[in-house]
Design a protein around this motif. Structure first.
Motif, PDB file in Angstrom:
ATOM      1  N   PRO A  28       0.793  -1.364   0.013  1.00 58.83           N
ATOM      2  CA  PRO A  28       0.053   0.074   0.006  1.00 58.83           C
ATOM      3  C   PRO A  28       0.831   1.292  -0.040  1.00 58.83           C
ATOM      4  O   PRO A  28       2.032   1.251   0.577  1.00 58.83           O
ATOM      5  N   GLY A  29       0.450   2.109  -0.563  1.00 61.11           N
ATOM      6  CA  GLY A  29       1.231   3.355  -0.857  1.00 61.11           C
ATOM      7  C   GLY A  29       0.968   4.464   0.588  1.00 61.11           C
ATOM      8  O   GLY A  29       0.390   4.087   1.334  1.00 61.11           O
ATOM      9  N   LEU A  30       2.092   5.094   0.645  1.00 60.04           N
ATOM     10  CA  LEU A  30       2.250   6.193   1.740  1.00 60.04           C
ATOM     11  C   LEU A  30       1.674   7.545   1.617  1.00 60.04           C
ATOM     12  O   LEU A  30       2.459   8.039   0.475  1.00 60.04           O
ATOM     13  N   GLY A  61      -7.631   4.418   7.873  1.00 58.70           N
ATOM     14  CA  GLY A  61      -7.544   5.762   8.654  1.00 58.70           C
ATOM     15  C   GLY A  61      -6.346   6.307   8.729  1.00 58.70           C
ATOM     16  O   GLY A  61      -6.318   7.373   9.129  1.00 58.70           O
ATOM     17  N   ASP A  62      -5.436   5.544   8.130  1.00 62.22           N
ATOM     18  CA  ASP A  62      -3.990   6.304   8.241  1.00 62.22           C
ATOM     19  C   ASP A  62      -3.823   7.210   6.880  1.00 62.22           C
ATOM     20  O   ASP A  62      -2.733   7.923   7.293  1.00 62.22           O
ATOM     21  N   SER A  63      -4.418   7.249   5.790  1.00 69.82           N
ATOM     22  CA  SER A  63      -4.141   8.159   4.792  1.00 69.82           C
ATOM     23  C   SER A  63      -5.212   8.245   3.827  1.00 69.82           C
ATOM     24  O   SER A  63      -6.300   7.677   4.181  1.00 69.82           O
ATOM     25  N   GLY A  64      -5.052   9.302   3.206  1.00 75.37           N
ATOM     26  CA  GLY A  64      -6.219   9.499   2.130  1.00 75.37           C
ATOM     27  C   GLY A  64      -7.433   9.976   2.834  1.00 75.37           C
ATOM     28  O   GLY A  64      -7.517  10.637   3.637  1.00 75.37           O
ATOM     29  N   GLU A  87       2.436  -2.067   7.550  1.00 78.34           N
ATOM     30  CA  GLU A  87       3.459  -1.225   6.657  1.00 78.34           C
ATOM     31  C   GLU A  87       3.215   0.091   6.841  1.00 78.34           C
ATOM     32  O   GLU A  87       3.996   0.943   6.082  1.00 78.34           O
ATOM     33  N   GLU A  88       1.988   0.574   7.209  1.00 76.56           N
ATOM     34  CA  GLU A  88       1.497   2.082   7.119  1.00 76.56           C
ATOM     35  C   GLU A  88       1.599   2.704   8.588  1.00 76.56           C
ATOM     36  O   GLU A  88       0.986   3.770   8.806  1.00 76.56           O
ATOM     37  N   GLU A  89       2.526   2.054   9.459  1.00 76.57           N
ATOM     38  CA  GLU A  89       2.643   2.713  10.665  1.00 76.57           C
ATOM     39  C   GLU A  89       3.029   4.063  10.839  1.00 76.57           C
ATOM     40  O   GLU A  89       2.333   4.903  11.481  1.00 76.57           O
ATOM     41  N   GLU A  90       3.864   4.327   9.830  1.00 81.77           N
ATOM     42  CA  GLU A  90       4.238   5.945   9.798  1.00 81.77           C
ATOM     43  C   GLU A  90       3.221   7.069   9.561  1.00 81.77           C
ATOM     44  O   GLU A  90       2.820   7.638  10.210  1.00 81.77           O
ATOM     45  N   ASP A  91       2.401   6.554   8.435  1.00 83.54           N
ATOM     46  CA  ASP A  91       1.421   7.363   8.187  1.00 83.54           C
ATOM     47  C   ASP A  91       0.003   7.270   9.509  1.00 83.54           C
ATOM     48  O   ASP A  91      -0.424   8.525   9.745  1.00 83.54           O
ATOM     49  N   ALA A  92       0.088   6.288   9.839  1.00 79.40           N
ATOM     50  CA  ALA A  92      -0.989   5.987  10.972  1.00 79.40           C
ATOM     51  C   ALA A  92      -0.661   7.088  12.232  1.00 79.40           C
ATOM     52  O   ALA A  92      -1.402   7.549  13.030  1.00 79.40           O
TER      53      ALA A  92
HETATM   54 MG    MG Z   1      -2.576   4.244   3.605  1.00 80.43          MG
END
Ligand code: MG
Ligand code: NAD
Length: 298
Positions: A28-30, A61-64, A87-92
């Motif tokens: 998944p993208g970030l 709920g992490d992105s977009g 993998e999306e921890e940074e965005d979250a």
């Molecule tokens: Mg995301």
């Protein structure tokens, strides 16, 4: 404050400075790597207490779109649980920080929506951590273009349906015993439900399914005082699109064929979710609210 959701403005010129550029990320993208950055309403969304005391679970709920919705919900007074992939921890974590700055409680609950036991745990952990649940936003989604049906793998077809459709079913089913009268379920569908692209056969099919699921369940749950609605975005600048949601050639012109002549920003979606979650929409059920720059829909 420039361009918040209450500012009188020309919607054709708004966000003209954010132009899509060719770029690729693995799925998944970030949001952290999206260039230029999307507007999630971090600097602009102004709350007015419309969701005071409410308890929301938002997938993706992490992105977009999901992240913009989380920020708006928190500023409207809701506590928020965020679901996303590990993998999306940074965005979250970035979104969780913004939610906390709004004075709201936030839970970060990573996992894979294709797994029914994760979906059930997600509801249980939200209910325990927030002390209940009264808004479920089914927004996490998979979109991967494919140009030829003979190369569309069984695995991708299955993953797209598991992520976009089955998770919505598993989460709604698990949430139902906890949802008091006045609760809202909001599903994210797409313009693809009505105007399917030749290269999004699996994805477009899931989005049409989400519309039918929404309208059927809305009627079933109406007597319980639980409202089910959907939001149907058009072309919105998010990491989904640059991680094989679209072929690279299409990214630079993304959104230009809409009547407004531009792509949308996640910040422009959040007010639709706030409306459908809040008591303001008490007589709105089984509706699909299109936020798509003016493309005609049935
Ligand atoms: Mg995301
Ligand atoms: P996004 O990439 O920011 O959000 C999608 C999210 O889905 C990811 O952040 C991820 O956390 C989650 N996700 C995907 N697979 C998952 C899995 N297996 N387990 C757990 N989580 C998973 O992109 P977005 O555009 O904000 O997408 C949000 C929703 O909006 C999706 O349902 C998408 O189909 C829909 N949508 C987007 C557009 C657009 O142009 N961006 C248009 C119409 C509809």
């Amino acid at each position: 404050m420039a361009n918040d959701q209450y500012t009188f403005t020309d919607p054709a010129k708004l966000y003209a400075h954010i132009t899509a550029e060719k770029q690729h990320q693995p799925e998944p993208g970030l949001d952290a790597k999206l260039d230029p950055k999307a507007d999630l309403g971090e600097e602009s969304y102004r709350g007015s207490g419309r969701l005071t005391g409410r308890k929301a679970l938002i997938t993706g709920g992490d992105s977009g779109i999901g992240a913009a919705t989380a920020i708006a919900f928190a500023r409207e007074g809701a506590s928020v649980a965020l679901s996303y992939l590990p993998e999306e921890e940074e965005d979250a974590q970035r979104i969780a920080g913004i939610v906390r700055e709004a004075g709201a409680t936030v839970l970060t609950l990573p996992g894979d929506l294709r797994d029914p036991s994760y979906c059930r745990d997600l509801v249980a952990q939200t209910v325990e951590g927030l002390g209940g649940l009264d808004i479920l936003v089914n927004n996490g989604g998979k979109q991967m273009f494919n140009e030829d049906l003979t190369t569309l793998t069984d695995e991708q077809f299955d993953d797209t349906f598991k992520t976009n459709v089955y998770a919505m079913f598993w989460l709604s089913k698990a949430a139902l015993p906890h949802l008091p009268a006045g609760s809202s379920i909001i599903n994210t569908t797409s313009i693809q439900a009505y105007s399917p692209s030749d290269i999004l056969v699996d994805y477009a099919s899931t989005k049409a399914t989400i519309n039918a699921f929404t309208k059927a369940l809305a009627q079933q749950l109406a007597p319980k005082g639980i409202r089910v609605n959907a939001v149907a975005p058009g072309p919105i600048w998010t990491p989904l699109q640059v991680s094989d949601g679209q072929p690279q050639d299409k990214i630079a012109e993304f959104g230009e064929d809409t009547p407004l002549g531009r792509m949308g920003q996640p910040a422009e979606l959040a007010p639709a979710y706030v409306f459908l979650a809040s008591a303001e929409s008490s007589y709105v059920l089984g509706e699909t609210l299109n936020v798509n720059g003016g493309m005609p829909t049935p």
